[in-house]
Write a protein that holds these residues in place. Sequence first.
Motif, PDB file in Angstrom:
ATOM      1  N   MET A 350      -2.998   9.011  -4.271  1.00 14.76           N
ATOM      2  CA  MET A 350      -2.476   7.918  -3.892  1.00 14.76           C
ATOM      3  C   MET A 350      -1.152   8.038  -3.114  1.00 14.76           C
ATOM      4  O   MET A 350      -0.597   9.009  -3.284  1.00 14.76           O
ATOM      5  N   PRO A 351      -0.554   6.919  -2.367  1.00 11.55           N
ATOM      6  CA  PRO A 351       0.715   7.140  -2.123  1.00 11.55           C
ATOM      7  C   PRO A 351       1.818   7.085  -2.993  1.00 11.55           C
ATOM      8  O   PRO A 351       1.617   6.546  -3.890  1.00 11.55           O
ATOM      9  N   VAL A 352       2.564   8.013  -2.779  1.00 16.21           N
ATOM     10  CA  VAL A 352       3.799   7.915  -3.997  1.00 16.21           C
ATOM     11  C   VAL A 352       5.316   7.823  -3.000  1.00 16.21           C
ATOM     12  O   VAL A 352       5.417   8.380  -2.101  1.00 16.21           O
ATOM     13  N   LEU A 353       6.047   6.858  -3.578  1.00 19.50           N
ATOM     14  CA  LEU A 353       7.385   6.970  -3.080  1.00 19.50           C
ATOM     15  C   LEU A 353       8.372   6.939  -4.159  1.00 19.50           C
ATOM     16  O   LEU A 353       8.364   6.430  -5.483  1.00 19.50           O
ATOM     17  N   SER A 354       8.991   8.179  -3.985  1.00 20.14           N
ATOM     18  CA  SER A 354      10.096   8.633  -5.266  1.00 20.14           C
ATOM     19  C   SER A 354      11.571   8.155  -5.129  1.00 20.14           C
ATOM     20  O   SER A 354      11.930   7.913  -3.715  1.00 20.14           O
ATOM     21  N   LEU A 384       3.527  11.172   0.487  1.00 17.54           N
ATOM     22  CA  LEU A 384       4.700  11.168   0.073  1.00 17.54           C
ATOM     23  C   LEU A 384       6.015  10.867   0.778  1.00 17.54           C
ATOM     24  O   LEU A 384       6.168  11.424   2.013  1.00 17.54           O
ATOM     25  N   ARG A 385       7.008   9.916   0.363  1.00 13.78           N
ATOM     26  CA  ARG A 385       8.186   9.485   0.812  1.00 13.78           C
ATOM     27  C   ARG A 385       9.121   9.592  -0.383  1.00 13.78           C
ATOM     28  O   ARG A 385       8.862   9.100  -1.288  1.00 13.78           O
ATOM     29  N   GLN A 386      10.260  10.146  -0.124  1.00 17.22           N
ATOM     30  CA  GLN A 386      11.273  10.196  -0.973  1.00 17.22           C
ATOM     31  C   GLN A 386      12.620   9.694  -0.459  1.00 17.22           C
ATOM     32  O   GLN A 386      12.982   9.745   0.664  1.00 17.22           O
ATOM     33  N   ALA A 403      13.383  -2.866  -6.477  1.00 21.12           N
ATOM     34  CA  ALA A 403      12.424  -3.874  -5.739  1.00 21.12           C
ATOM     35  C   ALA A 403      12.079  -3.345  -4.259  1.00 21.12           C
ATOM     36  O   ALA A 403      11.014  -3.651  -3.980  1.00 21.12           O
ATOM     37  N   ALA A 404      13.436  -2.810  -3.600  1.00 25.37           N
ATOM     38  CA  ALA A 404      13.017  -2.384  -2.384  1.00 25.37           C
ATOM     39  C   ALA A 404      12.078  -1.119  -2.205  1.00 25.37           C
ATOM     40  O   ALA A 404      11.270  -1.015  -1.344  1.00 25.37           O
ATOM     41  N   GLY A 405      12.146  -0.284  -3.176  1.00 20.15           N
ATOM     42  CA  GLY A 405      11.037   0.702  -3.314  1.00 20.15           C
ATOM     43  C   GLY A 405       9.782   0.288  -3.557  1.00 20.15           C
ATOM     44  O   GLY A 405       8.763   0.747  -2.981  1.00 20.15           O
ATOM     45  N   ILE A 406       9.562  -0.807  -4.444  1.00 23.84           N
ATOM     46  CA  ILE A 406       8.426  -1.215  -4.595  1.00 23.84           C
ATOM     47  C   ILE A 406       7.737  -1.880  -3.472  1.00 23.84           C
ATOM     48  O   ILE A 406       6.601  -2.009  -3.040  1.00 23.84           O
ATOM     49  N   GLU A 407       8.520  -2.620  -2.880  1.00 28.84           N
ATOM     50  CA  GLU A 407       8.206  -3.521  -1.589  1.00 28.84           C
ATOM     51  C   GLU A 407       7.759  -2.605  -0.529  1.00 28.84           C
ATOM     52  O   GLU A 407       6.733  -2.686   0.040  1.00 28.84           O
ATOM     53  N   THR A 408       8.498  -1.489  -0.369  1.00 31.65           N
ATOM     54  CA  THR A 408       8.043  -0.245   0.505  1.00 31.65           C
ATOM     55  C   THR A 408       6.690   0.065   0.164  1.00 31.65           C
ATOM     56  O   THR A 408       5.885   0.581   1.162  1.00 31.65           O
ATOM     57  N   LEU A 409       6.630   0.612  -1.022  1.00 28.27           N
ATOM     58  CA  LEU A 409       5.349   1.069  -1.536  1.00 28.27           C
ATOM     59  C   LEU A 409       4.137   0.212  -1.267  1.00 28.27           C
ATOM     60  O   LEU A 409       3.163   0.532  -0.860  1.00 28.27           O
ATOM     61  N   MET A 410       4.353  -1.045  -1.725  1.00 26.23           N
ATOM     62  CA  MET A 410       3.311  -2.316  -1.386  1.00 26.23           C
ATOM     63  C   MET A 410       2.981  -2.118   0.178  1.00 26.23           C
ATOM     64  O   MET A 410       1.794  -2.386   0.386  1.00 26.23           O
ATOM     65  N   ASP A 411       3.997  -1.956   0.939  1.00 27.39           N
ATOM     66  CA  ASP A 411       3.574  -2.407   2.450  1.00 27.39           C
ATOM     67  C   ASP A 411       2.686  -0.967   2.715  1.00 27.39           C
ATOM     68  O   ASP A 411       1.767  -0.917   3.594  1.00 27.39           O
ATOM     69  N   ARG A 412       2.984   0.052   2.385  1.00 24.73           N
ATOM     70  CA  ARG A 412       2.117   1.457   2.518  1.00 24.73           C
ATOM     71  C   ARG A 412       0.861   1.143   1.980  1.00 24.73           C
ATOM     72  O   ARG A 412      -0.328   1.441   2.908  1.00 24.73           O
ATOM     73  N   VAL A 413       0.751   0.512   0.910  1.00 19.98           N
ATOM     74  CA  VAL A 413      -0.849   0.323   0.310  1.00 19.98           C
ATOM     75  C   VAL A 413      -1.485  -0.674   1.311  1.00 19.98           C
ATOM     76  O   VAL A 413      -2.591  -0.280   1.521  1.00 19.98           O
ATOM     77  N   GLU A 414      -0.970  -1.639   1.534  1.00 21.54           N
ATOM     78  CA  GLU A 414      -1.524  -2.719   2.154  1.00 21.54           C
ATOM     79  C   GLU A 414      -1.766  -2.347   3.756  1.00 21.54           C
ATOM     80  O   GLU A 414      -2.848  -2.796   4.454  1.00 21.54           O
ATOM     81  N   SER A 415      -0.972  -1.678   4.406  1.00 24.38           N
ATOM     82  CA  SER A 415      -0.959  -1.168   5.921  1.00 24.38           C
ATOM     83  C   SER A 415      -1.734  -0.054   5.875  1.00 24.38           C
ATOM     84  O   SER A 415      -2.395   0.209   7.141  1.00 24.38           O
ATOM     85  N   GLY A 416      -1.815   0.909   5.041  1.00 24.93           N
ATOM     86  CA  GLY A 416      -2.208   2.257   5.150  1.00 24.93           C
ATOM     87  C   GLY A 416      -1.536   3.227   5.866  1.00 24.93           C
ATOM     88  O   GLY A 416      -1.997   4.401   6.225  1.00 24.93           O
ATOM     89  N   HIS A 417      -0.150   2.905   6.237  1.00 26.38           N
ATOM     90  CA  HIS A 417       0.590   3.948   6.756  1.00 26.38           C
ATOM     91  C   HIS A 417       2.155   3.665   6.458  1.00 26.38           C
ATOM     92  O   HIS A 417       2.357   2.474   6.073  1.00 26.38           O
ATOM     93  N   TRP A 418       2.999   4.673   6.549  1.00 28.23           N
ATOM     94  CA  TRP A 418       4.270   4.345   6.210  1.00 28.23           C
ATOM     95  C   TRP A 418       4.982   3.918   7.516  1.00 28.23           C
ATOM     96  O   TRP A 418       4.793   4.417   8.355  1.00 28.23           O
ATOM     97  N   ARG A 419       5.616   2.762   7.272  1.00 27.51           N
ATOM     98  CA  ARG A 419       6.488   2.390   8.335  1.00 27.51           C
ATOM     99  C   ARG A 419       7.870   3.257   8.399  1.00 27.51           C
ATOM    100  O   ARG A 419       8.228   3.615   7.393  1.00 27.51           O
TER     101      ARG A 419
END
Length: 455
Positions: A350-354, A384-386, A403-419
Amino acid sequence: MSPHVRTRILGVAAVAAGALVSAGLVAPAAVAATPGEYSGSLPTGTTWLASVPSDWNGTVLLYSHGYRPSFVPGNPASVAPSDATKALLLEEGYALVGSSYAASGWAVPTAVDDQLQSLDAMLDQTGLDPDHILAYGTSMGGLVTGRIAESAGDVIEGAMPTCGLMEGGVDLNNYQLDGAHAIDQLLAPAQDIDIEGYATLNDAFAASSQLSAAVEAGQQTPEGRARVALAAALFHLSDGVVAADAPTDPAVAQEALFSQLVGTIGFVTPGRFDIESTAGGNATWNVGVDYQKLFAQSADRGLVRELYRQAGLDLRADLAALTATADVVADPGSVETLRASSGLTGDLEMPVLSLHTLDDVLAPVQVEQEYAEDVQSARDQRLLRQYFVDHVGHCNFTPAEIAAGIETLMDRVESGHWRGQSAELMNRLAASLDESGSAFVSTKPGEFLADRERR
């Protein structure tokens, strides 16, 4: 229900949930969730807590807490790293759940199952039917989250380890052994200090006292202060201030390293007993380590070299002495046990944001370099994004940063790519979510020193 949670937790968790219903520990029927606090327990002794907001956004956050020593009373379940973070995440509409794990101490071997079974019990009791489930955790819980990211892709859609021990249990033991070895050989050569292999907790506390006393005594002379700095460098310690305030006076920087070293020894040495107990023996070694080569990659090498110069000491000779006296041999079975139960492969499901602070005495930022290397070796770097924040202290994040990290991870899950999320954009996102502040910075962590093959 999202197809990602159609099997909800794993076969073993479904069995455990059935046992809970039979025992009357959870509600047998799934009903529309009522906002509020929920709790329960599992047959393993694990307890769990959950919080459901009135305006639930359809996402559940599974939180994994950090290490709690077995010798410290109390092991409560947690749904967030702080009350302020909990309040912000609930305000954003997330439902929260987390467990105590089955026991305190080095709980990593059971923690993934403890968490997933607690999640299943929570969903049964609350009646929530989530669109998404994300996992996040702090410190040891960051390592647990990393293991979830490699094993629970049929349940969890994204993971966010924060201040995680992403080097895994074996490498954690090894880098701390290097620092203790330097103290033992250079600051207390006439003493017999056990730096691993503790038969009892009292043995670990005794070693902690001896190591601390040696550092305190060394701090009294220029020669000792140089060697204290070398030990601190091997412990991956730094100056204890944000980057903009880094001291230029070597004496000031050394004093900061000394203070961090004393505090670190008192925590990690007894903690080694918990890890060894879980592994079934000593899972650390330094036989074959070339400390000259190892030190050459240290972030603090310039400071240490200057302190040695001022003290009139031969740094090469001390490093050669560390290499010559490196005689700790691991128990092979304990290494394999700890690696299997408390390690990471980098093979992500799965996508991982650390998230990591730049100055963390217990989870040094260099572990992120090791983790990125593992993920790259598994060819999963696209997942992976760090991100890094310029704070001092273990797991010292603001609610806005979490919260910013979670929002960014949520965006990756919903969009299918890292912005494109630069440090500047992450700071803007954090500011839009809360007033607790943020300090995201663009940086590249240095080399992790204790990545080595067993001999």
